[in-house]
Write a protein that holds these residues in place. Structure first.
Motif, PDB file in Angstrom:
ATOM      1  N   GLY A 527       0.628  -0.657   0.176  1.00 23.39           N
ATOM      2  CA  GLY A 527       0.099  -0.274  -0.096  1.00 23.39           C
ATOM      3  C   GLY A 527       0.718   1.617  -0.120  1.00 23.39           C
ATOM      4  N   ARG A 528       0.445   1.857   1.427  1.00 26.77           N
ATOM      5  CA  ARG A 528       1.783   3.555   0.696  1.00 26.77           C
ATOM      6  C   ARG A 528       2.939   2.782   1.427  1.00 26.77           C
ATOM      7  N   SER A 529       4.179   3.251   1.346  1.00 23.29           N
ATOM      8  CA  SER A 529       5.312   3.129   1.809  1.00 23.29           C
ATOM      9  C   SER A 529       6.396   3.772   1.651  1.00 23.29           C
ATOM     10  N   GLU A 530       7.189   4.551   3.046  1.00 22.88           N
ATOM     11  CA  GLU A 530       7.329   4.975   3.793  1.00 22.88           C
ATOM     12  C   GLU A 530       8.663   4.833   2.519  1.00 22.88           C
ATOM     13  N   TYR A 545      14.569   6.466  -1.606  1.00 24.55           N
ATOM     14  CA  TYR A 545      15.343   5.570  -0.927  1.00 24.55           C
ATOM     15  C   TYR A 545      14.022   5.049   0.094  1.00 24.55           C
ATOM     16  N   MET A 546      13.778   2.959  -0.142  1.00 25.74           N
ATOM     17  CA  MET A 546      12.558   2.743   0.556  1.00 25.74           C
ATOM     18  C   MET A 546      13.767   2.213   1.803  1.00 25.74           C
ATOM     19  N   GLU A 597       5.355   9.469   0.654  1.00 23.25           N
ATOM     20  CA  GLU A 597       5.224   7.976   1.605  1.00 23.25           C
ATOM     21  C   GLU A 597       4.473   8.352  -0.530  1.00 23.25           C
ATOM     22  N   VAL A 598       4.283   6.507  -0.499  1.00 22.24           N
ATOM     23  CA  VAL A 598       4.780   6.170  -2.138  1.00 22.24           C
ATOM     24  C   VAL A 598       3.396   5.054  -2.365  1.00 22.24           C
ATOM     25  N   GLU A 599       2.595   5.303  -3.305  1.00 23.06           N
ATOM     26  CA  GLU A 599       1.835   4.151  -3.437  1.00 23.06           C
ATOM     27  C   GLU A 599       2.130   3.597  -4.661  1.00 23.06           C
ATOM     28  N   VAL A 600       2.287   2.036  -4.818  1.00 22.23           N
ATOM     29  CA  VAL A 600       3.241   1.790  -6.603  1.00 22.23           C
ATOM     30  C   VAL A 600       2.155   0.797  -6.732  1.00 22.23           C
TER      31      VAL A 600
END
Length: 912
Positions: A527-530, A545-546, A597-600
């Protein structure tokens, strides 16, 4: 030293004229040095011996060049006589007449305290106190001065004063100590407490010889934190003064020589005693600096106990006034306007760990380097090997560089800071083993009163640069930096720690299509990742950078079409599209090095991930469209942000802003749209179910590739049997593919999901879908011949279509147990009905009866139906709903208390 009256045969001075001077020094009870008034430099001086009297000789150290000689002690009452004159005369004006001058140039005379002969006769005072004897040989009967001395001596004898007292003068002889066996211990034993002393000699402006009381240690003391010009000893024994050396020496002499002072002995590096001399009239160290007779020295500044900032301020005052040794001084920032020396700016980017890009109020961007600090760097062999390693990334591969960058990033990015330029480091060309550097603006940066460089150094994330003593290009808070570094070393912080150096294993999967494919499902399920934006290539293309996944990815903003920047292509340079630079600058200012926050959603064929990026609740795609820097792409129609994007675009298009500047509306044509209804495709394929999870997800293998897996497993186990792995040799890291020994004693392919400790490693068996916590001793490296490149992971994850998994733990456990009994470790057929967030949703049928497993769960009243809205699925959805109604009528399992959905459904763990 003993002094006697002149021999009878000596020539009498032609005329006993009255002369005046200031007493510089008392050599003994009967000899003084008198100086004149300074005029353009140190004044002339002369030694005057008191006529007709003799005082005891002072102690004298044996000549170092003559080892056979011994130290000469005080004669009785010699020191008391010297002290009597010292306290009475030092720094005072006297008048004197020279009565006799010998052939060797020695002068004898009568000295009076004050400007004329009405003042106190010094020789008479000494005799009266019993501190000197009268030289009676050759006394003329008609000389009233000599007669007066004899009369005073007789009175002193009768009164038993001084040397005429009973018991002799043995108690007046000092126990002189010219050497200290262990100077460091001696200094430490005093605990930096002020000790009484007399300054006996001034070697130069900052080095004195002091008599420590009451134990009579004669020690050389160098003033802490400063250095004056000195006297250079030549080969022939003569001394050549450096510029202003004589003046500095006189400055110190005229204020301290033979004065009562207090000394704080502060340190003793290399047998050199460092100290601060305290006088009631002031601190000589600060005065020397203020008057331009001395400069600050870094190596001893750290031990100065009276406040290093006072010394720097005094030196700065002398520099500004350009006095004495600073007469030709030019400030490092002399060519800068005041507005360029001090300003407020916003931090836009942190470069490595000692520099940052700031935005001035004028909108201009400027790179600022932190003054006088050095970021972490490679040492020794590592430094040589880094150029050979093409994959070398300083921010991750240099120990503590990442921590230093992160400290600055979290503290400064997007914040306003105060910048004080300390110096401009000139550009340098490349040298042997050293790279070229462009001109650098070096400054002290503060935020909320905190010096960022000092904070960085105190955490052990940077070191302080050491300079030549005459190098003035340094931080204006250099002493605080040195003190912070000393604390970091003492506490073992960061670079100074004895602990193991932190290692950052960051996988860069930018452009790595295979790796990106493997990684895509994880990011989609998350879902939403930092993430942290590391670099901005263009308005819509970024490098992220994850932190949780410890990897770098290239990320493209979904739903928009952003102007392309110029770039090199095989056919030549691609010209930048209008407003591409503005779009890139907008994105940089908004997200560069910020936490987002990213949603791939998907990835392109080049291995770049596509999705949505949010910063503090703002969707970057929407922000670019709202600012007329991007257009909406047709792929946005599938997203939940489509309406927002279209609304933002419409306003910009009507106003014809930026990318819409040349927009012309096309005439609307009436078009009759014929929509074709999509039909459900039932394409069931055989699979072997290997695992059912607690969330009712199914892991299954394709029957078609089952033979390949069996063949690979046989070959792999045969190789392991021939060459067993060394137990404990494999170091597990999250995300690594490896081999794991299962409870049945056989080896299987696996992926490391988490490492709690060497004894607790969480692994996922990629061909079967089950998970286990094992010891690292049951793990081994995966040989390349059996990697996922040779045969992809065989266990694929699926979810049941058209049903809701109960949220109630007991209800869900009943469903899972039922499914495990029915289909685990058996061959079934499945059909993909629609896509889900984390995995495809399927209908599963038994291999023999071809009955729908999910539909059976609905009929048994174990689950509720998940109603789908797609038209092409309505037929099968109605079948599921009819079965649900039958189970409800029969009050089976979850329906045993009737239709609970009219109540608060969430309370029961279900939703409509």
């Amino acid at each position: 030293m003993a002094s006697v009256s002149a021999p009878v045969q000596a020539a009498t001075a032609p005329s006993a004229s009255l002369q005046r001077g200031i007493v510089k020094m008392v050599l003994s009870g009967c000899a003084i040095i008198v100086r004149g008034q300074p005029r353009g430099g140190p004044p002339p001086e002369r030694q005057i011996n008191l006529s007709n009297i003799r005082a005891g000789a002072m102690a004298r150290r044996a000549a170092q060049s003559q080892p056979d000689t011994k130290d000469t002690p005080d004669e009785p009452w010699a020191f008391q006589a010297r002290e009597f004159l010292r306290k009475k005369l030092i720094g005072k004006e006297v008048c004197f007449t020279v009565e006799i001058k010998t052939a060797l140039g020695r002068e004898y005379g009568i000295v009076y305290l004050g400007r004329d002969t009405t003042g106190e006769n010094i020789a008479e005072s000494l005799v009266n106190e019993g501190l000197a004897t009268v030289r009676r040989e050759g006394i003329r009967g008609n000389n009233p001065e000599q007669a007066r001395l004899c009369e005073l001596e007789d009175q002193s004898k009768s009164s038993k004063k001084g040397m005429w007292s009973e018991g002799g003068g043995a108690h007046t002889i000092r126990d002189m100590k010219y050497t200290i066996e262990n100077p460091r211990n001696f200094v430490d034993s005093l605990h930096q407490k002020p000790i009484n002393a007399i300054i006996e000699h001034v070697r130069d402006g900052s080095v004195v010889r002091a008599l420590l009381l009451p134990d009579h240690y004669l020690v050389t003391v160098m003033l802490s934190g400063v250095k004056c010009p000195s006297f250079k000893r030549e080969a022939d024994g003569t001394e050549t003064p450096e510029s202003f050396a004589a003046e500095a020496k006189f400055f110190t002499e005229s204020r301290l020589l033979q004065r009562d002072v207090q000394i704080i002995l502060e340190s003793c590096p290399n047998q050199i005693i460092l100290g601060t001399i305290l006088h009631p009239n002031g601190n000589i160290t600060e005065l020397l600096l203020k008057e331009g007779f001395a400069r600050c020295v870094d190596w001893s500044m750290a031990v100065y106990t009276q406040g290093a900032e006072k010394l720097r301020a005094a030196e700065r005052s002398a520099k500004e006034r350009k006095v004495r040794i600073w007469r030709d001084y030019v400030a490092p920032t002399a060519n800068l306007d005041q507005k360029d020396r001090q300003f407020v700016a916003k931090v836009m980017q942190v470069v490595n760990a000692d520099a940052m890009v700031v935005k001035l109020n004028s909108g201009e961007y400027k790179t600022i380097h932190l003054s006088s600090i050095r970021p972490p760097r490679m040492e020794g062999e590592q430094e040589k090997n880094k150029d050979k390693d093409k994959r070398f990334r300083p921010i991750y591969d240099i120990p503590y560089m990442f921590e230093a960058r992160e400290f600055l990033r979290k503290k400064l990015i997007g914040k306003k800071v105060n910048v004080t330029v300390d110096y401009i480091r000139a550009a340098t060309g490349p040298g042997e083993g050293t790279p070229a550097f462009s001109e650098r603006t070096c400054a002290t940066v503060t935020i909320g009163g905190i010096n960022i460089a000092e904070a960085l150094v105190s955490k052990g994330l940077a070191t302080v640069i050491r300079y030549r003593q005459d190098d003035d290009q340094r931080s204006s808070h250099y002493d605080e930096l040195l003190a912070a570094e000393a604390r970091a070393i003492k506490n073992g912080k960061g670079l100074h720690s004895k602990k193991e150096v932190p290692i950052h294993r960051v996988a860069d999967i930018s452009g790595e299509t295979q790796k990106a494919k493997q990684f895509l499902p994880f990011l989609q399920r998350a879902g939403r990742s930092e993430a942290v934006v590391e670099y901005v290539f263009s308005g819509s293309r970024l490098k992220l950078y994850m932190p949780k996944e410890t990897c770098l990815i290239t990320f493209l903003l979904a739903g928009i079409e952003c102007p392309r920047s110029s770039r090199n292509l095989p056919g030549g340079m691609q010209v930048a599209e209008p407003f591409s630079d503005e779009a890139m600058l907008f994105t940089k200012e908004l997200v560069l090095q910020r936490e987002v926050e990213v949603e791939v959603e998907s990835m392109d064929k080049a291995g770049n991930f596509i999705g949505w990026l949010h910063i503090e609740g703002l969707n970057l795609s929407v922000a670019l469209v709202e600012n007329a820097l991007s257009k909406v792409h047709f792929t946005a129609e599938r997203s939940t942000y489509y309406k927002t994007l279209v609304s933002a675009e419409e306003g910009c298009r009507q106003r014809k802003e930026k990318v819409w500047a040349n927009y012309e509306e096309k005439p609307v044509e009436e078009v009759v749209h014929v929509t074709e209804e999509k039909e459900r495709v039932a394409n069931y394929r055989p699979v072997f179910v290997t695992e059912i999870t607690d969330t009712l997800h199914v892991y299954a293998q394709d029957v078609e590739t089952g033979g390949q897996l069996e063949s690979l497993m046989e070959t792999m186990r045969a190789e392991i049997a021939a060459q067993p792995p060394v137990e404990g040799s494999y170091a597990a890291r999250r995300g690594d593919y490896c081999l794991a020994k299962f409870a049945d004693g056989e080896w299987y392919r696996a992926r490391v999901e988490k490492v709690e400790s060497p004894a607790k490693v969480h692994v996922f068996y990629i061909d079967y879908g089950n998970r286990e916590v094992v010891s690292s001793t049951r793990l081994a490296a995966m040989p390349p011949a059996f990697s996922t490149r040779i045969l992809p992971a065989q266990a694929t994850e699926y979810a049941f279509a058209f049903i809701q998994v109960p949220q109630d733990d007991d209800a869900r456990a009943d469903v899972v147990d039922c499914v495990v009994r029915d289909i685990q470790n058996s061959q079934c057929v499945l059909n993909v009905e629609y896509s889900g967030v984390t995995c495809p949703h399927v209908t599963v049928k038994f291999g023999d009866t071809k009955d729908d497993v999910g539909l059976g769960l609905v009929k048994e009243g174990l689950v509720m139906v998940d109603v789908r809205k797609e038209k092409y699925l309505q037929k099968i959805v109605m079948e599921y709903l009819n079965s649900q109604e039958s189970a409800k009528s029969a009050r089976l399992n979850i329906w045993r208390y009737g239709d609970f959905r009219a109540d608060d459904a969430d309370e029961f763990g279900y939703r409509r």
